[in-house]
Write a protein that holds these residues in place. Structure first.
Motif, mmCIF file in Angstrom:
data_model
loop_
_atom_site.group_PDB
_atom_site.id
_atom_site.type_symbol
_atom_site.label_atom_id
_atom_site.label_comp_id
_atom_site.label_asym_id
_atom_site.label_seq_id
_atom_site.Cartn_x
_atom_site.Cartn_y
_atom_site.Cartn_z
ATOM 1 N N THR A 8 0.832 -1.197 0.000
ATOM 2 C CA THR A 8 0.000 0.000 0.000
ATOM 3 C C THR A 8 0.868 1.249 0.000
ATOM 4 O OG1 THR A 8 -0.125 0.046 2.410
ATOM 5 C CG2 THR A 8 -1.848 -1.160 1.253
ATOM 6 N N THR A 28 -0.741 4.573 0.831
ATOM 7 C CA THR A 28 -1.276 5.218 2.027
ATOM 8 C C THR A 28 -1.892 4.142 2.910
ATOM 9 O OG1 THR A 28 -3.352 5.643 0.879
ATOM 10 C CG2 THR A 28 -1.750 7.426 0.900
ATOM 11 N N VAL A 32 -5.658 2.021 2.629
ATOM 12 C CA VAL A 32 -6.321 2.331 1.356
ATOM 13 C C VAL A 32 -5.685 1.479 0.258
ATOM 14 C CG1 VAL A 32 -6.829 4.131 -0.339
ATOM 15 C CG2 VAL A 32 -6.809 4.701 2.093
ATOM 16 N N CYS A 33 -6.530 0.813 -0.529
ATOM 17 C CA CYS A 33 -6.044 -0.009 -1.637
ATOM 18 C C CYS A 33 -5.386 0.881 -2.691
ATOM 19 C CB CYS A 33 -7.208 -0.778 -2.258
ATOM 20 S SG CYS A 33 -6.747 -1.749 -3.698
ATOM 21 N N PRO A 34 -4.170 0.543 -3.144
ATOM 22 C CA PRO A 34 -3.485 1.387 -4.129
ATOM 23 C C PRO A 34 -4.115 1.341 -5.524
ATOM 24 C CG PRO A 34 -2.186 -0.561 -3.668
ATOM 25 C CD PRO A 34 -3.343 -0.585 -2.717
ATOM 26 N N ASN A 35 -4.916 0.323 -5.819
ATOM 27 C CA ASN A 35 -5.504 0.182 -7.147
ATOM 28 C C ASN A 35 -6.877 0.842 -7.244
ATOM 29 O OD1 ASN A 35 -5.589 -0.732 -9.806
ATOM 30 N ND2 ASN A 35 -6.620 -2.605 -9.223
ATOM 31 N N CYS A 36 -7.800 0.499 -6.324
ATOM 32 C CA CYS A 36 -9.183 0.993 -6.430
ATOM 33 C C CYS A 36 -9.529 2.058 -5.393
ATOM 34 C CB CYS A 36 -10.164 -0.173 -6.335
ATOM 35 S SG CYS A 36 -10.168 -1.002 -4.743
ATOM 36 N N ASP A 37 -8.596 2.459 -4.561
ATOM 37 C CA ASP A 37 -8.781 3.494 -3.528
ATOM 38 C C ASP A 37 -9.879 3.161 -2.516
ATOM 39 O OD1 ASP A 37 -6.716 5.123 -4.472
ATOM 40 O OD2 ASP A 37 -8.032 6.046 -5.948
#
Length: 83
Positions: free
Chosen positions: A48, A50, A53-58
């Protein structure tokens, strides 16, 4: 209250986002139960950018908290899966 065991378990799992299947963590999990929380000191690889929070779909998949005096992520039900 007791702190989590200082020696990390030997079993390693991969944690994925349920929505987009993006890998989130490699984690040293103890026991056979459901994945409810994740102690930060047991994370071996973090994908990740942040926290929580998922880095792909937020999608937000967890909350930062203290469990037994140790920093951890508490997962939101149905947002992650592991193998």
């Amino acid at each position: 209250m007791a702190k989590p065991r200082s020696k990390a378990p030997t079993k390693s799992i991969d944690i994925f986002c349920k929505q987009c299947q993006q890998p989130l963590f490699k984690y040293k999990k103890g026991g056979k139960g459901a994945l409810v929380k994740c102690f930060k000191e047991r994370i071996t690889k973090d994908f990740t950018v942040t926290p929580c929070v998922c880095p792909n779909c937020d999608a937000v998949f967890a909350r930062e908290t203290l469990i037994r005096g140790a920093p951890a992520y508490k997962f939101i039900g149905g947002k992650v899966w592991f193998k």
